[in-house]
Every structure is written in C-alpha cells, then in structure tokens.
Design a protein around this motif. Structure first.
Motif, PDB file in Angstrom:
ATOM      1  N   ALA A 105       0.835  -1.202   0.000  1.00 39.58           N
ATOM      2  CA  ALA A 105       0.000   0.000   0.000  1.00 39.58           C
ATOM      3  C   ALA A 105       0.870   1.251   0.000  1.00 39.58           C
ATOM      4  N   ASN A 106       1.945   1.255   0.796  1.00 32.62           N
ATOM      5  CA  ASN A 106       2.840   2.411   0.832  1.00 32.62           C
ATOM      6  C   ASN A 106       3.583   2.588  -0.485  1.00 32.62           C
ATOM      7  N   ILE A 110       3.481   5.971  -2.819  1.00 32.24           N
ATOM      8  CA  ILE A 110       4.651   6.631  -3.406  1.00 32.24           C
ATOM      9  C   ILE A 110       4.462   6.794  -4.916  1.00 32.24           C
ATOM     10  N   LYS A 111       3.997   5.737  -5.570  1.00 32.00           N
ATOM     11  CA  LYS A 111       3.764   5.798  -7.013  1.00 32.00           C
ATOM     12  C   LYS A 111       2.691   6.824  -7.366  1.00 32.00           C
ATOM     13  N   PHE A 130      10.503  10.822   7.555  1.00 27.74           N
ATOM     14  CA  PHE A 130      11.022  11.203   8.864  1.00 27.74           C
ATOM     15  C   PHE A 130      12.025  10.194   9.406  1.00 27.74           C
ATOM     16  N   ASP A 131      12.993  10.717  10.126  1.00 27.47           N
ATOM     17  CA  ASP A 131      13.945   9.851  10.816  1.00 27.47           C
ATOM     18  C   ASP A 131      13.188   8.885  11.726  1.00 27.47           C
ATOM     19  N   HIS A 132      13.662   7.639  11.747  1.00 23.40           N
ATOM     20  CA  HIS A 132      13.126   6.573  12.600  1.00 23.40           C
ATOM     21  C   HIS A 132      11.753   6.083  12.145  1.00 23.40           C
ATOM     22  N   SER A 133      11.293   6.537  10.986  1.00 26.18           N
ATOM     23  CA  SER A 133      10.005   6.047  10.476  1.00 26.18           C
ATOM     24  C   SER A 133      10.155   4.641   9.914  1.00 26.18           C
ATOM     25  N   PHE A 134       9.018   3.982   9.723  1.00 23.66           N
ATOM     26  CA  PHE A 134       9.004   2.626   9.158  1.00 23.66           C
ATOM     27  C   PHE A 134       7.836   2.543   8.184  1.00 23.66           C
ATOM     28  N   HIS A 135       8.143   2.271   6.905  1.00 20.14           N
ATOM     29  CA  HIS A 135       7.093   2.228   5.888  1.00 20.14           C
ATOM     30  C   HIS A 135       7.032   0.909   5.120  1.00 20.14           C
ATOM     31  N   GLY A 136       7.886  -0.068   5.464  1.00 13.81           N
ATOM     32  CA  GLY A 136       7.803  -1.350   4.788  1.00 13.81           C
ATOM     33  C   GLY A 136       9.158  -1.889   4.369  1.00 13.81           C
ATOM     34  N   ARG A 137       9.132  -3.034   3.666  1.00 14.08           N
ATOM     35  CA  ARG A 137      10.360  -3.751   3.353  1.00 14.08           C
ATOM     36  C   ARG A 137      10.638  -3.901   1.860  1.00 14.08           C
ATOM     37  N   THR A 138       9.885  -3.225   1.010  1.00 18.60           N
ATOM     38  CA  THR A 138      10.276  -3.164  -0.394  1.00 18.60           C
ATOM     39  C   THR A 138      11.437  -2.177  -0.519  1.00 18.60           C
ATOM     40  N   LEU A 139      12.094  -2.160  -1.664  1.00 17.78           N
ATOM     41  CA  LEU A 139      13.230  -1.248  -1.812  1.00 17.78           C
ATOM     42  C   LEU A 139      12.799   0.211  -1.662  1.00 17.78           C
ATOM     43  N   ILE A 217       0.541  12.644   3.053  1.00 15.12           N
ATOM     44  CA  ILE A 217       0.274  11.199   3.072  1.00 15.12           C
ATOM     45  C   ILE A 217       0.402  10.692   4.501  1.00 15.12           C
ATOM     46  N   VAL A 218      -0.635  10.015   4.991  1.00 13.37           N
ATOM     47  CA  VAL A 218      -0.544   9.400   6.315  1.00 13.37           C
ATOM     48  C   VAL A 218      -0.455   7.885   6.160  1.00 13.37           C
ATOM     49  N   ASP A 219       0.606   7.326   6.703  1.00 14.96           N
ATOM     50  CA  ASP A 219       0.802   5.878   6.744  1.00 14.96           C
ATOM     51  C   ASP A 219       0.118   5.373   8.010  1.00 14.96           C
ATOM     52  N   GLU A 220      -1.079   4.821   7.840  1.00 15.45           N
ATOM     53  CA  GLU A 220      -1.851   4.313   8.976  1.00 15.45           C
ATOM     54  C   GLU A 220      -1.911   2.791   8.969  1.00 15.45           C
TER      55      GLU A 220
END
Length: 396
Positions: A105-106, A110-111, A130-139, A217-220
């Motif tokens: 989804a993230n 981005i796309k 943001f520093d220390h953020s986490f949005h997933g494990r794709t490149l 964009i909010v990553d919820e």
C-alpha cells in the motif's frame, strides 16, 4: 511434545524464533504445541484487531470461500465494493485500491504521489519522510523509512526521500524544494518506539503542505482501523490528508491493505497499478467483517476505556519501578524503561509458567503493547499484574 526441527530447517532463516509452535488461538490467547497458553499482547504486530479467530471473521472467510475466492482484479467483485464503500463513508477519501500488505500500500502511495507530481508539479518526485520512520520492506519503502542502518542493507537506495525530524516543523520546511511532491508520515511512529506526532504538528503539516502545493500522506498501516481509539488516527487532529494507507488491522489477521486517496489525487491511468491478488473477494469479505465489528455502536468507546486502563496501569508500574513513563495513542502504547532490559522482560514473560505472555521490545529500553482491540478489562488487569511479576523476577 518434542520440538520438531525438520520443518524448521526447510524455512529460510530471516529472524530468531523461540522453539515453540503455536497451534491454535482464541481472542487474546494463543496455545502452543505443548498445550501451554499465552496472553498475546503483540497480536501479530497489531494485525489481529479482533484477536485470534474471531467468530465473525471465521464466518466471513468460510462463507466467501464457498462462493468465490479470486475472479482476478480484471473484474468487479461484491466484497471489494462493499468494503470500499465502508472505508470512503467513514473517512475523507473517495477512492480505494486494495493491496495485500502495508508495504505494498505504501509503495502504491509513493507511485501515486509521483504520478501526481508528473501531472501537477512539473515532474516533482521527492517525498519528505522522517527519521526513525518505518514504511515497509520493499526497496522503495525501505528507502522512505528512516530506520537506522536501512540505507546500507540493500544499497543503493531509491532516491528521493529526504528525512525530517518528527514534531519539528522547521526541519520539514527546510527540505522543501521545487522537486518536492509530498510529505509522508506515520501519525504514531510504531517501530521507533510508539512516538506520536502531536496534534499541533499534524495540523501544521497540513497547512505547510497546502501553502506549498504538496500532498500529505498518512501511513496508517499500524494506527488505522480503531487502533488509536478513532477509526483513523488522522481524525485525532481533525485534518484532511490527501492519501492514506491501511494494513495490519484492516484484515484482522488475513493479508489485506488499502491505498486510499481523495478523488482529485487519484490520477493513475489504466495499467499504472494492479496486482494478481489485489481486492480479491476472500480477503475483502474478511475486511467487511472486521470493519463492521469496529464500527458497531460502543466498540471504539470500549477501546478508549481499555486504553485509559492500560495507560494508568503502565504509569503506576513506571512509578513503582523508577521507569520513564508511558506514551501512545489508544491501544498502541509503550512503557519507557530506565534500563536496557526490554528483551529480557520479553523472554521472561514468554517463558513464565504455567501461562506465558507475549510482549514486544522494539528498542532495548522500551516495551510496546498492541493487544486485540476487544481485550477485556480482566485481561488488561492480568497483563499489568503479570508484567509486574516478570519485572520483579528479571530485576531480582
């Protein structure tokens, strides 16, 4: 029962796991291959919003599996349309694209932002994260994340994700240039240790984005679907984001995620976005069951009551043991320890006899709590009492 390593050796080694196999679960409880029970306060990292094997979810999946599993995303299916209507009706968004994971989804967000930048901002493509953020494990989502060290694991990174500091508006403003298209953040940074963006910061970001013609964009993925005591965490700040991503709790335990956008931002052309399993009726039927449970009268009131109970109890433990307090939103909370014994507390709680407890320490000096949203008052009391006992043993 003896632990069987034959199946373990066939699995790719990607994380350290204790030698136990979970075989069944119900509500806030799991049972392993030896019949030992565990109070589960991790719930698959906030995935099981209604706990393990909730009856409404089991029924929805069972009934749908007998009707239609996957006709392909080239055709409409009823459960996906039903869930999309629920999500748009409960939020400020107009269009939904269903995916299989929060990272996917993230990636879609981005796309979508970059496509919007091509059409509306002369090819702008940078997304401030943001520093220390986490949005997933794709490149791309690893590159968007601010998790320390992730810029080196699979280098080179995907370019275009300058990092600001959470709750520091000037650090965001300083990164904006003519190639900036969006600002993307988690309303509560989960992996960083449950660090909420303040209400004032969220509102200031919305104004900053508006003043500069940028998307917000909010990553919820972790905060959405009732986790913070509102259906969506952005509602705590009374703002209107342009794009939102959902995952984890939206499926209640099955692979389901969503990319949500306002109509004027939904600029994908045919062929720009897709996926073999995306929006399949089996998973979206599960999503409908979860949504309806969360939207039922009184459900979120109960979430907020349990959140207040947990926060009060964690603060009491913090005072007793000389810790540094607690923080969070709703039923996504953290206890800030005064020393780096979080992993030891996690291990001791899991190994506790006769019943264990599953906790999470995303940082050595912090414990994170992500219980089922329908955890009972008695189970929260048990969690707090057991945690006190475990701390006493670890620190003795």
């Amino acid at each position: 029962m003896k632990f069987d390593r034959s199946g373990v050796d066939a699995l790719m080694e990607i994380t350290s796991r204790p030698e136990l196999v979970f075989v069944r679960g119900q509500g806030s409880w799991l049972e392993d291959h030896n019949g030992k029970r565990y109070l589960d306060i991790v719930q698959g990292w906030a995935v099981n919003s209604l706990g393990h094997c909730p009856p409404e979810l089991v029924k929805a999946v069972t009934d749908q599996a007998a009707l239609l599993i996957n006709p392909s995303p080239a055709f409409y299916n009823q459960p996906s349309m039903e869930l999309a209507k629920r999500l748009t009706g409960a939020s400020c968004f107009d269009r939904i694209f269903f995916a299989n994971s929060g990272a996917e989804a993230n990636e879609g967000a981005i796309k979508l932002a970059r496509k919007w930048g091509q059409l509306k901002r002369n090819g702008a493509y940078k997304i401030i994260t943001f520093d220390h953020s986490f949005h997933g494990r794709t490149l791309a989502t690893m590159s968007a994340s601010g998790k320390p060290g992730w810029d080196r694991i699979f280098a080179p990174q995907v370019e275009g994700f300058p990092k600001a500091n959470l709750n520091d508006l000037e650090s965001v403003r300083a990164l904006i240039d003519d190639q900036t298209v969006a600002i993307m953040l988690e309303p509560v940074q989960g992996e960083a240790g449950v660090i909420p963006a303040t209400r004032d910061f969220m509102r200031a970001l919305r104004k900053l984005a508006d003043d500069n013609g940028l998307l917000l964009i909010v990553d919820e993925v972790q905060t959405g679907m009732g986790r913070t005591g509102k259906m969506f965490a952005y509602q705590l700040s009374d703002i209107t984001p342009d794009i939102m991503t959902l995952g984890k709790g939206i499926g209640g335990g099955v692979p389901l995620a969503a990319l949500c956008a306002r109509a004027e931002v939904s600029v994908f052309a045919h062929g720009d976005q897709g996926g073999t399993y995306n929006g399949n009726p089996l998973m979206t039927a599960a999503g409908v069951a979860v949504f309806d449970a969360l939207a039922a009268p009184g459900f979120l009131d109960a979430v907020n009551a349990r959140a207040a109970q947990l926060a009060q109890g964690l603060n009491a433990l913090s005072g007793k043991w000389g810790m540094k307090g607690e923080r969070g939103e709703g039923l996504l909370r953290a206890l800030m320890l005064d020393r780096d014994d979080g992993p030891a507390i996690v291990d001791a709680a899991r190994d506790w006899s006769p019943e264990g407890m599953l906790l999470n320490a995303p940082r050595p000096n912090l414990l994170r709590f992500m219980p089922a949203l329908n955890i009972t008052e008695q189970e929260v009391d048990l969690l707090l009492a057991r945690l006190d006992e475990v701390i006493a043993k670890v620190r003795s």
